[in-house]
Design an enzyme around this catalytic site. Structure first.
Site, short mmCIF file in Angstrom:
data_model
loop_
_atom_site.label_atom_id
_atom_site.label_comp_id
_atom_site.label_asym_id
_atom_site.label_seq_id
_atom_site.Cartn_x
_atom_site.Cartn_y
_atom_site.Cartn_z
N ASP A 181 18.82 8.21 5.73
CA ASP A 181 18.80 9.66 5.78
C ASP A 181 19.22 10.25 4.43
OD1 ASP A 181 18.45 12.06 7.28
OD2 ASP A 181 20.63 12.27 7.39
N GLU A 201 14.17 8.81 4.03
CA GLU A 201 13.92 10.21 4.43
C GLU A 201 13.91 11.00 3.13
OE1 GLU A 201 14.43 13.93 4.44
OE2 GLU A 201 16.50 13.24 4.72
N ASP A 227 14.31 16.51 13.92
CA ASP A 227 14.70 17.83 13.40
C ASP A 227 13.58 18.86 13.51
OD1 ASP A 227 17.33 17.28 12.67
OD2 ASP A 227 16.76 16.53 10.69
#
Length: 508
Positions: A296, A343, A395
């Site tokens: 992430d 990400e 998200d």
């Protein structure tokens, strides 16, 4: 690293329709694995699996190594004699959103009761497995269970508000409290043992069905965590052990004040001096528990946004260099490879892309981002070679929800690219992702089920109401599995066999 050409589904275990008011590693998880196998899906992607901290977000955990006790199946513990099955009658329903306060109130006491029972009556082989687990994982487990027990003792107060000698980890104080809380520490160790036994049993079941697991590692950790309490020298803290600077992202199109996440920032110089040992242990542990890892906020390894801790917004921050290649060279040496993808969504600089390319770490493409202006086309399937492609992520809104709120030009562009579909825009997106040149193609379960915005998993910057969605047991229809299986076949995404985990004799 190159990934196999397979399809997969994104579903966090809390979203399973398990008894107890929250998804767990019980019967529903095995039924979902069966669905994945019938659908010829080769990947199950989850979110971080750590114990929940502020806001019940899986990205806000009290440990980078421990498991979330709420994911332990009491039903499976009852099968192994840890607890009387009659005790489970008070558990919450299989359906409906996760109400975390109720789950903590009703499920945790039963988990601790089960752990006490196990410690009193465990058979020789089971007790030996617990002892082996504790010995093998003492490097993180002993500090975590002490932190967890102290956090309970002090009513969930942040560790810097504990008595001075405990906050500063004075050896005499730690020795004293370990003796006082000895029983509690054993119970919490048994809970972690149950978590990892059940998780590895579920992974083994998936491996037998050619399913790999994609895990998720957040770049930052919580201030109120066992990691910061145990290793304050690795974080930017002042003399009072409070953060000097915190994490976030700068102002942009979506937020005029940016985002102040509030995680303490690393002392990368101190980590480098130690050979990045904490990161090596963290990623080694992650790769022991999952096949692939999504990193992430990959941008933060190149540069991160440093915000003075006293600031209430992210406006006054600045970009500061991260560890860049140096960390990953050490990780590659230690792990034998980099089974990660990055990400790298949002505004990403050429330097970040260059870092990722040098390391051979794939990035991500998200179809929902691909239909805005001309620059957004980088996310479209024909430009996804060497990437991992999604219809949307945890998200994002669901694809159906996105479609209903999309601007007219986004709809027009999407229809020009994916066409109209009698079975819904989400299936047009799924087919576009599966037929892309990307290696992994991953779809949130909400899109497979054709669900709207009310089933969204997370809305960033929204306080409350996130991480609560669960699907219903009757929603995994055989027709859906057959449809996904045929699509996987014609797009050359059927999975190859997966090596079976070495130890399949899991007791919990």
């Amino acid at each position: 690293m190159s990934f196999p050409r397979v399809a997969g589904i994104l579903l966090h275990p809390t979203s399973l329709p398990s008894r107890g008011g929250v998804g767990d590693f019980g019967p529903a998880a095995y039924k979902f694995a069966d669905f994945l196998a019938e659908a010829r899906q080769g990947v199950w992607q989850v979110l971080p699996l750590g114990p929940l901290g502020y806001g019940n977000s899986p990205y806000s955990s009290t440990s980078a190594f421990a498991g979330n006790p709420l994911l332990i199946s009491l039903e499976r513990l009852a099968e192994h004699g840890w607890i009387d099955r009659a005790k489970l009658d008070s558990l919450g329903a299989e359906t409906g959103p996760v109400e975390y306060d109720q789950v903590f109130t009703h499920k945790l006491p039963l988990l601790f009761e089960a752990a006490r029972n196990f410690l009193r009556s465990a058979s020789g082989p089971a007790r030996a497995r617990l002892d082996s687990f504790r010995a093998d994982n003492a490097w993180w487990l002993e500090d975590f269970v002490l932190f967890d027990a102290l956090r309970a003792k002090y009513k969930l107060e942040s560790w810097n508000r504990w008595p001075h000698d405990l906050a500063h980890r004075e050896p005499a104080a730690l020795d004293k409290v370990r003796k006082e809380l000895g029983v509690e520490l054993e119970i919490r160790s048994a809970v972690q043992f149950a978590f990892y036994e059940q998780w590895q049993a579920l992974r083994s079941y998936g491996s037998e069905r050619s399913i790999r697991v994609v895990g998720d590692v957040a770049i930052f950790v919580n201030y109120d965590s066992a990691d910061v309490w145990t290793h304050p020298d690795l974080f930017r803290l002042n003399g009072d052990l409070e953060p000097e600077v915190v994490s976030g992202v700068p102002p942009d199109f979506f937020s005029k004040s940016g985002q102040r996440w509030g995680n303490p920032l690393y002392r990368w110089d101190a980590m480098k001096a130690q050979g990045y040992q904490w990161w090596i242990e963290r990623l080694h542990w992650a790769t022991r528990n999952c096949d692939y890892i999504r990193l992430d906020h990959f941008r933060g390894f190149d540069q991160f946004w440093e915000i003075p801790a006293a600031d209430t917004t992210a406006v006054g921050g600045r970009w500061v260099d991260g560890p860049k290649d140096d960390l990953f060279h050490k990780l590659r040496e230690a792990l034998g490879g980099l089974p990660f993808f990055a990400e790298d969504l949002g505004y990403i600089t050429p330097e970040v892309h260059a870092l990722r390319d040098r390391l051979g770490i794939p990035g991500m493409s998200v179809l929902q981002f691909g239909f805005g202006d001309e620059g957004a086309r980088m996310y479209l399937p024909h430009r996804s070679a060497g990437k991992v492609i999604y219809t949307g992520t945890h998200d994002n809104d669901t694809t159906l929800g996105w479609w209903k709120s999309a601007a007219p030009h986004e709809r027009r562009n999407a229809e020009a690219y994916v066409g109209r579909a009698d079975d819904g825009i989400q299936w047009a997106f799924i087919r576009a992702a599966q037929s892309s040149v990307a290696s992994l193609s991953i779809v949130p379960l909400q899109d497979v089920l054709g669900l709207g915005s009310d089933c969204r998993m997370n809305t960033p910057s929204l306080h409350g109401g996130n991480w609560k969605w669960r699907y219903k047991p009757d929603q995994l229809q055989a027709e859906l599995a057959a449809k996904l299986a045929l699509l996987a076949e014609v797009t050359d995404r059927t999975p190859d066999p997966v090596p079976i985990l070495e130890d399949e004799n899991f007791a919990a």
